[in-house]
Design a protein around this motif. Structure first.
Motif, mmCIF file in Angstrom:
data_model
loop_
_atom_site.group_PDB
_atom_site.id
_atom_site.type_symbol
_atom_site.label_atom_id
_atom_site.label_comp_id
_atom_site.label_asym_id
_atom_site.label_seq_id
_atom_site.Cartn_x
_atom_site.Cartn_y
_atom_site.Cartn_z
ATOM 1 N N LEU A 276 0.924 -1.086 0.089
ATOM 2 C CA LEU A 276 0.132 -0.046 -0.107
ATOM 3 C C LEU A 276 0.766 1.357 0.044
ATOM 4 C CD1 LEU A 276 -2.814 -0.908 2.440
ATOM 5 C CD2 LEU A 276 -3.090 -0.898 -0.059
ATOM 6 N N GLU A 277 1.929 1.160 0.723
ATOM 7 C CA GLU A 277 2.782 2.341 0.786
ATOM 8 C C GLU A 277 3.576 2.792 -0.477
ATOM 9 O OE1 GLU A 277 3.844 3.888 3.852
ATOM 10 O OE2 GLU A 277 4.912 5.184 2.553
ATOM 11 N N ALA A 278 4.000 1.715 -1.380
ATOM 12 C CA ALA A 278 4.085 1.851 -2.576
ATOM 13 C C ALA A 278 3.033 2.191 -3.577
ATOM 14 C CB ALA A 278 4.920 0.460 -3.198
ATOM 15 N N GLU A 279 1.875 1.773 -3.423
ATOM 16 C CA GLU A 279 0.914 1.960 -4.319
ATOM 17 C C GLU A 279 0.248 3.513 -4.133
ATOM 18 O OE1 GLU A 279 -0.321 -0.063 -6.796
ATOM 19 O OE2 GLU A 279 -1.461 1.521 -7.510
ATOM 20 N N LEU A 280 0.171 3.854 -2.850
ATOM 21 C CA LEU A 280 -0.565 5.135 -2.648
ATOM 22 C C LEU A 280 0.367 6.349 -2.293
ATOM 23 C CD1 LEU A 280 -3.157 3.828 0.312
ATOM 24 C CD2 LEU A 280 -3.456 4.109 -2.375
ATOM 25 N N ASN A 281 1.511 6.095 -1.859
ATOM 26 C CA ASN A 281 2.429 7.176 -1.471
ATOM 27 C C ASN A 281 3.569 7.169 -2.516
ATOM 28 O OD1 ASN A 281 1.219 8.071 0.617
ATOM 29 N ND2 ASN A 281 2.274 6.904 2.277
ATOM 30 N N GLY A 282 3.743 6.145 -3.343
ATOM 31 C CA GLY A 282 4.752 5.987 -4.120
ATOM 32 C C GLY A 282 4.757 7.183 -5.349
ATOM 33 N N PRO A 283 3.437 7.217 -5.982
ATOM 34 C CA PRO A 283 3.227 8.181 -6.728
ATOM 35 C C PRO A 283 3.303 9.652 -6.463
ATOM 36 C CG PRO A 283 1.646 6.379 -6.954
ATOM 37 C CD PRO A 283 2.387 6.474 -5.592
ATOM 38 N N LEU A 284 3.157 9.975 -5.166
ATOM 39 C CA LEU A 284 3.125 11.435 -4.762
ATOM 40 C C LEU A 284 4.283 11.953 -4.747
ATOM 41 C CD1 LEU A 284 0.833 10.616 -1.469
ATOM 42 C CD2 LEU A 284 0.228 11.474 -3.843
ATOM 43 N N ARG A 285 4.134 13.566 -4.843
ATOM 44 C CA ARG A 285 5.514 14.111 -4.851
ATOM 45 C C ARG A 285 5.880 14.272 -3.404
ATOM 46 N NH1 ARG A 285 2.088 17.783 -6.891
ATOM 47 N NH2 ARG A 285 2.622 19.310 -5.180
ATOM 48 N N GLN A 286 7.460 14.699 -3.245
ATOM 49 C CA GLN A 286 7.942 14.814 -2.004
ATOM 50 C C GLN A 286 7.183 15.590 -0.926
ATOM 51 O OE1 GLN A 286 11.439 13.892 -0.951
ATOM 52 N NE2 GLN A 286 11.079 11.901 -1.763
#
Lengths: 258, 391
Positions: free
Chosen positions: B228-238
């Motif tokens: 979930l970390e990869a899927e949800l937060n992965g695409p977000l900007r820093q």
């Protein structure tokens, strides 16, 4: 010769003091002899008996048993020779209070195989010393004379060549003492050698030979020296008589019933 | 002739020696038995305490929580937990049970006159039975209307089952009263909210407030959390706010470590008492060897070797250790039953590791006795017979 001592000296060093317990002792005892070594307290009797019993080694000189210098034995070998060839009788009996008379006699062979044969022999020995009806009695259920006869049985259970008796009558009245000495004397008929050390002069009457030990030196038999009150200048060192057994002299003029 | 004397004469002699000073032997055995109870009992207590605490904490390690950033505190482009992302979560979790939570707008002034109407807002949830504990009333399987109110709110507002409540302008009846959830996350906390079926709640700042996923075990929970970390937060900007994805495995591990540390501490305390018991055995054996000095001298004179004396005295220590360990383990089982009854409500609720602790305490008790017996036995066996006889 069964056992010899040649120019044997034993010194004990404690702190700054050195006690000369034995000095230039020469001794030769034949198989089947009953030898009594008489001397006052502190004359070195027990020390001599310890040397003859392989419980200690001389400072200088040589002790031989059946022709072998005892110093050539390791500790383990000495233990083994003691078990095979020597029986001990102590003034205070040295019986194990938690074992019956029969077990006490059997003690030297208790760790050996064939315990049934040992038990049989122990029972025979107790019967021979007049304690056939006391096999299951514990030492505290026996009189002093009975205890000493149990101790003699124990000394004989291994069919030893030599029985060493340290003051065997020391805690006994005259009659009981004489009975104990007779038992020891009878064992010499089987070619067992008995060496008894004592300060009781009447023991001499049972002996083939009497040696006097005064101030650590063996002297020819002499009536004065044999007296118990003739005094000795040494401190008592390296005694053989167990002091832990606090049995006092039992007055047992007649039967030895507890 | 007894079998012991015939086949184990050293043991026979050792046993006779121990029986001689019965009181002293019994006291020494008791000291060691208490040490065994201390080690075993504290171990069993630790296990029961851990089981008790874990029952209270529940399946802590199996949950994964996904929480949307609170837009109230966020920049304009805070990511939303919307249907698309919820679908992504479902793809990752598959059949795993989960609760979706939506939060309504808060309404603080509905009653007029400055009073705050409670409930002030609604929490829309799916799968309420996994998330909330009902204390009164019942949540129907096909729950599609009616509100769940927490105990504090029910008490404060004097609400009971069937009473009407107004939530977000709609009238609902109280279906069940629930416990205010306790835990590490505030995601499902009610805090004065009424809990309604998800579809009845209009979304507030976020389409969904968060999701609680109930994995089968901590490992699966950890895997889901990583995905979930990869899927949800992965695409977000820093510089964007992130979704909070929390697997409670870490907390569970911390709690587990605390239990382990507590158990070790308790065992150390128990071990000290067993060490002290060991000293008492040394003392008893030294006294015994001193008292029997002449006897040991006689045995040496009549042909017992040093090893024989050593063996007899070590067997005495072993014998004391064995009896003490058996008595100690028996007492530990009794004490464990009492502890289990107090902490877990069932005297026989021994935990799976109990045997390990009992075995350890048993072995430790015997080992301590043998170790404690070595010095006295060694000293007794090394003495020259002439010296012992002359004592």
């Amino acid at each position: 010769m069964l056992i010899t001592a040649e120019n044997v000296t034993k010194r004990f060093t404690g702190g700054a003091d050195t006690v000369q317990a034995l000095e230039s002792v020469d001794l030769a005892i034949e198989a089947g002899e009953f030898v009594t070594i008489v001397g006052p307290s502190g004359s070195g009797k027990s020390t001599l008996l310890n040397l003859l019993g392989l419980l200690d080694t001389p400072t200088t000189g040589t002790v031989t048993l059946n022709g072998t210098d005892v110093e050539s034995y390791s500790d383990r070998e000495r233990t083994s020779v003691r078990k095979e060839a020597i029986g001990f009788v102590f003034q205070s009996y040295g019986l194990i209070p938690t074992l019956t008379a029969l077990e006490n006699v059997a003690v030297p062979r208790m760790l050996e195989p064939n315990p049934s044969a040992t038990e049989e022999r122990a029972a025979d020995l107790l019967a021979a010393v007049g304690l056939g009806d006391r096999l299951d009695h514990y030492p505290d259920e026996l009189s002093g004379g009975q205890k000493q006869r149990v101790a003699i049985g124990r000394a004989m259970v291994n069919e030893p060549d030599l029985i060493l008796a340290d003051e065997p009558t020391g805690n006994l009245d005259r009659d009981t003492g004489e009975r104990v000495l007779s038992t020891l004397l009878e064992s010499t008929d089987d070619d067992v050698t008995v060496v008894a050390v004592t300060h009781d002069e009447y023991v001499a009457g049972f002996s083939d030979r009497v040696l006097n030990l005064v101030d650590g030196r063996l002297q020819p038999a002499d009536a004065d020296a044999m007296r118990p009150d003739s005094g000795g200048s040494h401190a008592d060192v390296g005694g053989m008589a167990p002091a832990g057994d606090a049995d006092s002299v039992d007055a047992e003029a007649g039967g030895e019933q507890q | 002739m007894s079998l012991l004397r015939r086949y184990f004469p050293r043991t026979y002699l050792a046993r006779r020696n121990l029986l001689r000073a019965r009181t002293r032997t019994v006291l020494a055995i008791l000291t060691v038995a208490i040490g065994v109870v201390a080690v075993g009992g504290l171990g069993v207590f630790g296990l029961a305490f851990e089981a008790d605490q874990q029952a209270t904490l529940g399946d802590l390690g199996n949950e994964v929580r996904v929480e949307a950033p609170q837009q109230f505190f966020s920049e304009d482009d805070a990511p939303e937990l919307d249907d698309r992302r919820l679908e992504e979560i479902r793809e990752i979790t598959g059949d795993t049970e989960m609760t979706v939570i939506r939060e309504s707008e808060r309404d603080f002034g509905g009653g007029g006159g400055g009073e705050i109407d409670i409930p002030t807002y609604a929490l829309g949830v799916t799968n309420p039975k996994s998330t909330y504990t009902v204390v009164e009333g019942e949540i129907p399987d096909d729950w599609n209307r009616g509100a769940l109110i927490d105990q504090q709110t029910a008490q404060f507002e004097e609400l009971s089952i069937g009473d009407p409540v107004t939530v977000g302008g709609r009238l609902q009846r109280v279906t069940a009263i629930i416990e205010q959830p306790q835990g590490f996350s505030s995601l499902e906390r009610t805090n004065g909210a009424a809990v309604l079926p998800l579809d009845l709640v209009e979304p507030g700042d976020q389409p969904y407030r968060g999701v609680i996923i109930y994995a089968d075990n901590a490992v699966e929970a950890d895997e889901i959390a990583n995905d979930l970390e990869a899927e949800l937060n992965g695409p977000l900007r820093q510089d964007q706010d992130q979704f909070t994805i929390e697997s409670t495995e870490e907390e569970a591990e911390t709690v587990e470590q605390q239990f382990t540390s507590t158990n070790r501490f308790l065992l150390a305390v128990g071990s000290i008492s067993l060490l002290i018991a060991g000293i008492s055995i040394t003392n008893v054996q030294l006294m015994s060897a001193r008292e029997r000095r002449t006897e040991i001298g006689v045995l040496r004179a009549v042909g017992y070797g040093r090893l024989d004396i050593l063996a007899i005295m070590l067997i005495e220590a072993l014998f004391m250790g064995l009896v003490a360990a058996i008595v100690g383990v028996g007492l530990t089982l009794g004490a464990g039953a009492v502890i289990n009854d107090v902490l877990l409500g069932d005297p026989m609720a021994f935990q799976p590791d109990t045997l390990q602790y009992l075995g350890g305490a048993f072995a430790f008790g015997i080992a301590i006795c043998i170790l404690a017996g070595i010095v006295p036995a060694w000293k007794a066996s090394r003495e020259r017979p002439a010296d012992a006889l002359g004592s």
